[in-house]
Design a protein around this motif. Structure first.
Motif, PDB file in Angstrom:
ATOM      1  N   GLY A 194      26.891  26.251  46.341  1.00 44.27           N
ATOM      2  CA  GLY A 194      27.614  26.646  45.187  1.00 44.27           C
ATOM      3  C   GLY A 194      28.765  25.761  44.753  1.00 44.27           C
ATOM      4  O   GLY A 194      28.654  24.484  44.855  1.00 44.27           O
ATOM      5  N   ASP A 195      29.885  26.428  44.388  1.00 42.90           N
ATOM      6  CA  ASP A 195      31.031  25.854  43.885  1.00 42.90           C
ATOM      7  C   ASP A 195      31.607  24.746  44.555  1.00 42.90           C
ATOM      8  O   ASP A 195      32.084  24.661  45.737  1.00 42.90           O
ATOM      9  CB  ASP A 195      31.982  26.884  43.656  1.00 42.90           C
ATOM     10  N   PRO A 196      31.549  23.367  44.042  1.00 46.47           N
ATOM     11  CA  PRO A 196      32.220  22.396  44.754  1.00 46.47           C
ATOM     12  C   PRO A 196      33.623  22.543  45.009  1.00 46.47           C
ATOM     13  O   PRO A 196      34.156  21.907  46.159  1.00 46.47           O
ATOM     14  CB  PRO A 196      32.080  21.178  43.730  1.00 46.47           C
ATOM     15  N   GLY A 197      34.157  22.985  44.200  1.00 48.99           N
ATOM     16  CA  GLY A 197      35.892  23.235  44.424  1.00 48.99           C
ATOM     17  C   GLY A 197      36.129  23.731  45.417  1.00 48.99           C
ATOM     18  O   GLY A 197      37.201  23.624  46.256  1.00 48.99           O
ATOM     19  N   ALA A 198      35.259  24.915  46.166  1.00 52.86           N
ATOM     20  CA  ALA A 198      35.522  25.444  47.382  1.00 52.86           C
ATOM     21  C   ALA A 198      35.947  24.410  48.682  1.00 52.86           C
ATOM     22  O   ALA A 198      36.317  24.773  49.740  1.00 52.86           O
ATOM     23  CB  ALA A 198      34.646  26.410  47.871  1.00 52.86           C
ATOM     24  N   LEU A 199      35.117  23.276  48.329  1.00 53.47           N
ATOM     25  CA  LEU A 199      35.182  22.221  49.467  1.00 53.47           C
ATOM     26  C   LEU A 199      36.229  21.257  49.049  1.00 53.47           C
ATOM     27  O   LEU A 199      36.329  20.169  49.718  1.00 53.47           O
ATOM     28  CB  LEU A 199      33.968  21.379  49.443  1.00 53.47           C
ATOM     29  N   GLY A 200      36.872  21.654  47.896  1.00 57.18           N
ATOM     30  CA  GLY A 200      38.028  20.508  47.698  1.00 57.18           C
ATOM     31  C   GLY A 200      37.286  19.243  46.789  1.00 57.18           C
ATOM     32  O   GLY A 200      38.122  17.961  46.584  1.00 57.18           O
ATOM     33  N   ILE A 201      36.108  19.427  46.335  1.00 60.23           N
ATOM     34  CA  ILE A 201      35.371  18.436  45.460  1.00 60.23           C
ATOM     35  C   ILE A 201      35.661  18.619  43.999  1.00 60.23           C
ATOM     36  O   ILE A 201      35.141  19.516  43.351  1.00 60.23           O
ATOM     37  CB  ILE A 201      33.803  18.271  45.824  1.00 60.23           C
ATOM     38  N   ALA A 202      36.230  17.622  43.467  1.00 57.72           N
ATOM     39  CA  ALA A 202      36.763  17.873  41.937  1.00 57.72           C
ATOM     40  C   ALA A 202      35.579  17.465  40.842  1.00 57.72           C
ATOM     41  O   ALA A 202      35.514  17.897  39.894  1.00 57.72           O
ATOM     42  CB  ALA A 202      38.166  17.265  41.576  1.00 57.72           C
ATOM     43  N   ASP A 203      34.850  16.497  41.329  1.00 52.49           N
ATOM     44  CA  ASP A 203      33.693  15.928  40.400  1.00 52.49           C
ATOM     45  C   ASP A 203      32.548  15.582  41.160  1.00 52.49           C
ATOM     46  O   ASP A 203      32.620  14.404  41.841  1.00 52.49           O
ATOM     47  CB  ASP A 203      34.426  14.894  39.618  1.00 52.49           C
ATOM     48  N   LEU A 204      31.544  16.162  41.031  1.00 54.19           N
ATOM     49  CA  LEU A 204      30.195  15.929  41.489  1.00 54.19           C
ATOM     50  C   LEU A 204      29.698  14.580  41.162  1.00 54.19           C
ATOM     51  O   LEU A 204      28.866  13.795  41.815  1.00 54.19           O
ATOM     52  CB  LEU A 204      28.985  16.920  41.437  1.00 54.19           C
ATOM     53  N   GLY A 205      30.182  14.206  39.925  1.00 50.67           N
ATOM     54  CA  GLY A 205      29.833  12.931  39.098  1.00 50.67           C
ATOM     55  C   GLY A 205      30.424  11.775  39.956  1.00 50.67           C
ATOM     56  O   GLY A 205      29.990  10.589  39.577  1.00 50.67           O
ATOM     57  N   ARG A 206      31.275  11.766  41.084  1.00 54.76           N
ATOM     58  CA  ARG A 206      32.101  10.760  41.509  1.00 54.76           C
ATOM     59  C   ARG A 206      32.125  10.964  43.026  1.00 54.76           C
ATOM     60  O   ARG A 206      32.892  11.194  43.642  1.00 54.76           O
ATOM     61  CB  ARG A 206      33.562  10.855  41.074  1.00 54.76           C
ATOM     62  N   PRO A 207      31.056  10.565  43.479  1.00 60.13           N
ATOM     63  CA  PRO A 207      30.867  10.847  45.347  1.00 60.13           C
ATOM     64  C   PRO A 207      31.832   9.657  45.893  1.00 60.13           C
ATOM     65  O   PRO A 207      31.962   8.615  45.212  1.00 60.13           O
ATOM     66  CB  PRO A 207      29.395  10.667  45.537  1.00 60.13           C
ATOM     67  N   ASP A 208      32.306  10.048  46.887  1.00 62.51           N
ATOM     68  CA  ASP A 208      33.113   9.070  47.782  1.00 62.51           C
ATOM     69  C   ASP A 208      32.137   7.978  48.443  1.00 62.51           C
ATOM     70  O   ASP A 208      32.545   6.901  48.540  1.00 62.51           O
ATOM     71  CB  ASP A 208      33.766   9.978  48.808  1.00 62.51           C
ATOM     72  N   TYR A 209      30.863   8.367  48.791  1.00 58.06           N
ATOM     73  CA  TYR A 209      29.877   7.559  49.313  1.00 58.06           C
ATOM     74  C   TYR A 209      28.441   7.854  48.543  1.00 58.06           C
ATOM     75  O   TYR A 209      28.154   8.964  48.014  1.00 58.06           O
ATOM     76  CB  TYR A 209      29.624   7.924  50.604  1.00 58.06           C
ATOM     77  N   GLY A 210      27.669   6.615  48.081  1.00 57.65           N
ATOM     78  CA  GLY A 210      26.383   6.868  47.766  1.00 57.65           C
ATOM     79  C   GLY A 210      26.505   7.039  46.119  1.00 57.65           C
ATOM     80  O   GLY A 210      27.464   6.685  45.572  1.00 57.65           O
ATOM     81  N   ASP A 211      25.444   7.725  45.536  1.00 54.25           N
ATOM     82  CA  ASP A 211      25.416   7.675  43.990  1.00 54.25           C
ATOM     83  C   ASP A 211      25.487   9.083  43.461  1.00 54.25           C
ATOM     84  O   ASP A 211      24.682  10.085  44.176  1.00 54.25           O
ATOM     85  CB  ASP A 211      24.149   6.939  43.464  1.00 54.25           C
ATOM     86  N   PRO A 212      25.933   9.330  42.203  1.00 47.03           N
ATOM     87  CA  PRO A 212      25.796  10.516  41.740  1.00 47.03           C
ATOM     88  C   PRO A 212      24.396  10.727  41.349  1.00 47.03           C
ATOM     89  O   PRO A 212      23.614   9.868  41.169  1.00 47.03           O
ATOM     90  CB  PRO A 212      26.524  10.530  40.398  1.00 47.03           C
TER      91      PRO A 212
END
Length: 263
Positions: A194-212
């Motif tokens: 669920g909620d990416p924000g709970a992991l501190g992820i602000a934007d699923l469209g901007r991964p740190d590695y790999g591709d959206p």
């Protein structure tokens, strides 16, 4: 993505041969039925700290094997860890200094290689059960994110948890959890749904590695612990030297997926 007609039908040896010959591509979907592994090679003086880091953080760092210093092959690999991955990363004092398809020029006889379980291993089981794996569908690398969750530190190593994400239809999330929980040696069940924000992820469209990847209506982002976690610790802790796989560009081993599946 690869130019290979049937990557899933390749044997591990055939896949590794392609990589030795220069094919650089994410390995998701290659050699169906065979386990894939993350790679981390560090100088012998850091090996105990890395082993302890993995022991304290088994979800992102499930150890499949550790090679003796200088060894380049082992029980789950009839090959060479310096050449048989499609792409490597080289870190010097924590800085990424090169990404290369051949690590031999950086290799040292004191390097201890860790092979760490990879979630690509359980993707065949998801697909066979009808659970979509979006990065396979789109022909891109899996999206991976640094999170706000801290791993337990060990000696000289400290860093954040890294996760991979796969969108799953809401009515199949329980199935995805059940299927992957049977593979604890390759990250097992998700660490968050669920909620990416709970992991501190602000934007699923901007991964740190790999591709959206596309997240469709009615789908839920599901997050698994990721074997890129040691790379985040290396970047933060700044050891003198480390050689790793490039994210998503894994070691295709000779071990069967089923060897890591619990009843």
């Amino acid at each position: 993505m690869t130019g290979v007609k049937d990557p899933a039908g390749l044997s591990p040896a055939a896949a590794r041969q392609l990589f030795r010959e220069g094919l650089v591509t994410p390995t998701a979907g290659f050699a169906s039925g065979y386990a894939q592994a993350n790679l981390v090679a560090v100088p012998r003086e850091l090996a105990y700290d890395l082993l302890l880091f993995a022991q304290r953080n088994p979800k992102p760092c499930p150890v499949l094997d550790v090679l003796d210093a200088g060894e380049v092959s082992g029980p789950i690999l009839d090959g060479d860890v310096r050449t048989d991955l499609p792409a490597y990363r080289v870190f010097v004092d924590g800085e990424l200094v090169e990404e290369t398809p051949d690590a031999r020029s950086w290799w040292r006889p004191d390097l201890v290689t860790f092979l760490i379980g990879c979630s690509f291993t359980f993707e065949t089981a998801l697909v066979l059960d009808g659970v979509p794996v979006r990065h396979l569908e789109q022909g891109v690398n899996v999206p991976m994110y640094r999170t706000s969750r801290r791993c337990r530190s060990a000696g000289a190593l400290a860093g954040p948890l890294v996760v991979s994400m796969r969108p799953v239809p809401a009515d199949r999330v329980a199935d995805a959890v059940r299927i992957t929980a049977r593979y604890p040696a390759v990250h097992g069940a998700p660490v968050h749904v669920g909620d990416p924000g709970a992991l501190g992820i602000a934007d699923l469209g901007r991964p740190d590695y790999g591709d959206p990847v596309e997240v469709r209506p009615g789908e839920v982002p599901v997050f698994w612990a990721c074997g890129v976690t040691p790379q985040a610790a290396i970047a933060e802790s700044r050891p003198a030297l480390a050689i790793t796989h490039a994210p998503g560009h894994m070691l295709v081993t000779d071990a069967r997926d089923a060897a890591y599946q619990q009843p």
